[in-house]
Design a protein around this motif. Structure first.
Motif, short mmCIF file in Angstrom:
data_model
loop_
_atom_site.label_atom_id
_atom_site.label_comp_id
_atom_site.label_asym_id
_atom_site.label_seq_id
_atom_site.Cartn_x
_atom_site.Cartn_y
_atom_site.Cartn_z
N ALA A 144 0.83 -1.20 0.00
CA ALA A 144 0.00 0.00 0.00
C ALA A 144 0.87 1.26 0.00
O ALA A 144 1.83 1.37 0.77
CB ALA A 144 -0.92 0.00 1.21
N LEU A 145 0.54 2.17 -0.89
CA LEU A 145 1.16 3.49 -0.87
C LEU A 145 0.61 4.27 0.33
O LEU A 145 -0.46 3.96 0.85
CB LEU A 145 0.85 4.24 -2.17
N SER A 146 1.34 5.29 0.73
CA SER A 146 0.87 6.14 1.82
C SER A 146 -0.51 6.70 1.50
O SER A 146 -0.73 7.23 0.40
CB SER A 146 1.85 7.29 2.04
N ALA A 147 -1.44 6.59 2.43
CA ALA A 147 -2.79 7.10 2.21
C ALA A 147 -2.82 8.63 2.18
O ALA A 147 -3.80 9.23 1.72
CB ALA A 147 -3.74 6.58 3.29
N LYS A 148 -1.74 9.25 2.65
CA LYS A 148 -1.69 10.71 2.71
C LYS A 148 -1.21 11.32 1.41
O LYS A 148 -1.83 12.23 0.87
CB LYS A 148 -0.76 11.14 3.85
N ASP A 149 -0.09 10.81 0.87
CA ASP A 149 0.47 11.42 -0.35
C ASP A 149 0.81 10.39 -1.43
O ASP A 149 1.37 10.72 -2.46
CB ASP A 149 1.71 12.24 -0.03
N PHE A 150 0.48 9.12 -1.19
CA PHE A 150 0.67 8.04 -2.17
C PHE A 150 2.14 7.85 -2.56
O PHE A 150 2.47 7.54 -3.70
CB PHE A 150 -0.21 8.25 -3.39
N ILE A 352 -11.74 5.03 -5.34
CA ILE A 352 -10.36 4.56 -5.30
C ILE A 352 -10.24 3.17 -4.70
O ILE A 352 -9.27 2.44 -4.97
CB ILE A 352 -9.47 5.57 -4.55
N SER A 353 -11.22 2.74 -3.90
CA SER A 353 -11.12 1.43 -3.26
C SER A 353 -11.01 0.29 -4.28
O SER A 353 -10.45 -0.77 -3.97
CB SER A 353 -12.32 1.18 -2.35
N VAL A 354 -11.52 0.49 -5.49
CA VAL A 354 -11.50 -0.57 -6.50
C VAL A 354 -10.08 -0.85 -6.99
O VAL A 354 -9.83 -1.88 -7.62
CB VAL A 354 -12.40 -0.24 -7.71
N PHE A 355 -9.13 0.03 -6.68
CA PHE A 355 -7.74 -0.16 -7.09
C PHE A 355 -6.94 -0.94 -6.04
O PHE A 355 -5.73 -1.06 -6.16
CB PHE A 355 -7.07 1.18 -7.35
N GLN A 359 -10.08 -3.92 -1.36
CA GLN A 359 -11.08 -2.83 -1.38
C GLN A 359 -10.87 -1.81 -0.25
O GLN A 359 -11.83 -1.27 0.30
CB GLN A 359 -12.50 -3.41 -1.30
N THR A 360 -9.63 -1.52 0.08
CA THR A 360 -9.33 -0.51 1.10
C THR A 360 -9.97 0.83 0.72
O THR A 360 -9.82 1.29 -0.41
CB THR A 360 -7.81 -0.33 1.24
N ASP A 361 -10.66 1.44 1.68
CA ASP A 361 -11.41 2.66 1.39
C ASP A 361 -10.87 3.80 2.25
O ASP A 361 -11.09 3.84 3.46
CB ASP A 361 -12.90 2.41 1.69
#
Length: 386
Positions: A144-150, A352-355, A359-361
């Protein structure tokens, strides 16, 4: 109609359905909504390029192209690579024209990933990566990329690399986040893969759509990394012609040879007059150089128009996508909110969850700003009136 049990087969992709892009575009059509979901421009292909395609069709260039692509196009690609990235590539052996970037990605994965091989990739991830890995018996290892800035946490990557790691897939500029990799990122990747058998598959289809004076950090810029990398590009993104499905990959001869073996049985060759037209059109640097400024103006306009929306933007550094966080506007799951906005507010986006495989939302929606100003203005009014 026979079902899979009666017919005696099991699905290779049992968890895969119709892509979210098709689903949301159909929903946009059904509900007469503005479609900022699927990533396609709504402006015309350059008239000169259209005229060149017609010219080559009328001239009789309508039979099979060579499997690797028309040589004059591969030569123009090689010249562009040298001009942009100071990297000489051999047109005959290191450049291959494909039926869009997706075919290049699938052929590359198919050429090297075997049963039990692990492929490290980063989520949110473009939706073709994992199915291609699975179809070839590989095991996707999502990070997973950072949820803040990817951004990428390279310590996590180092922890996941093992003797089974066959490939690492990167994507810059990144779809769906719009983030970009830095020179430091590329150097770390080179360090991590040094003295390994890992192949880097670099999805660079938005190479010309990068903002604020940043430099696109292609793997081809890095002398060492380029020797183990396959870089994938798209003419559709560059020339507003996504429906033409023409892309290409660049890789050292020893890698290209193997990918071409797969490519010849997936597609064999790509539309001849279009290749010849692209070769002619690329002789002018103006064919792609103004693209970053063009799309930065689109991004900036969309951000200005949406300043009063309850959504919070994560400014795009590249691609033609803009992410918005909708917290604290709603605690609705992102897919439900995307459906609600399409059906009730007449504006389609992509959740974005579909990526993510699980299914992280994180409550982000993606909007495509590759649209005319009037469409962006109408879309922004809807967002600001929420």
């Amino acid at each position: 109609m026979l079902n899979s049990d009666i017919a005696g087969f099991s699905s290779k992709l049992p968890d895969t359905g119709t892509t979210i892009f098709s689903v949301m575009s159909k929903m946009a059509s059904d509900y007469d909504a503005i479609n900022l979901s699927q990533g396609f421009p709504d402006f015309s292909v350059p008239s000169r390029l259209l005229a060149l395609v017609n010219e080559h069709m009328q001239s009789g260039n309508n039979q099979y192209a060579p499997m690797a692509g028309m040589l004059m196009l591969r030569q123009q690609i090689a010249e562009k690579i040298y001009r942009l990235y100071s990297k000489y590539v051999e047109p005959e052996t290191e450049v291959t024209v494909t039926a869009g970037a997706t075919e290049a990605l699938h052929a590359s994965i198919s050429a090297f990933v075997q049963k039990g091989d692990e492929v490290i990739l980063f989520e949110p991830a473009y939706d073709s990566y994992i199915p291609s890995v699975k179809l070839n018996g590989g095991i996707a290892i999502p990070i997973a990329l950072s949820a803040k800035d990817f951004s990428i946490d390279w310590n996590k990557v180092e922890d996941k690399i093992s003797s089974k790691t066959r490939m690492i897939i990167i994507n810059t500029p990144h779809n769906p986040s719009g983030n970009i990799l830095t020179e430091e990122d590329i150097q770390i990747l080179a360090n991590l893969t040094r003295n390994t058998n890992i192949i880097v598959l670099s999805d660079e289809v938005y190479e010309h759509i990068i903002f604020d004076g940043a430099l696109h950090q292609s793997v081809l810029r890095h002398q060492e990394l380029a020797q183990r990398s396959i870089a994938v590009f798209s003419f559709g993104k560059t020339f507003h012609a996504t429906g033409w499905k023409v892309g290409y990959f660049v890789a050292p001869a020893y890698l290209s040879t193997e990918v071409r073996k797969v490519h010849q049985y997936i597609q064999f060759s790509v539309h001849t007059p279009t290749q010849l037209a692209l070769a002619d059109y690329m002789r002018s640097l103006n064919s792609y150089q103004p693209l970053a400024d063009f799309y930065q103006n689109k991004r900036d306009l969309f951000l200005r128009l949406t300043q009063s929306t309850p959504f919070t933007p994560l400014p795009s550094k590249g691609t033609y996508f803009q992410l918005f966080s909708y917290q604290p506007y709603s605690d609705m799951p992102d897919r439900k909110l995307a459906e609600y906005l399409t059906q009730k507010k007449k504006l389609a986006s992509i959740p974005i969850s579909v990526f993510y495989q699980n299914q992280t939302d994180h409550h982000y929606l993606r909007f495509c700003f590759a649209k005319d100003d009037e469409t962006l203005t109408q879309a922004a009014e809807i967002l600001c009136n929420l």
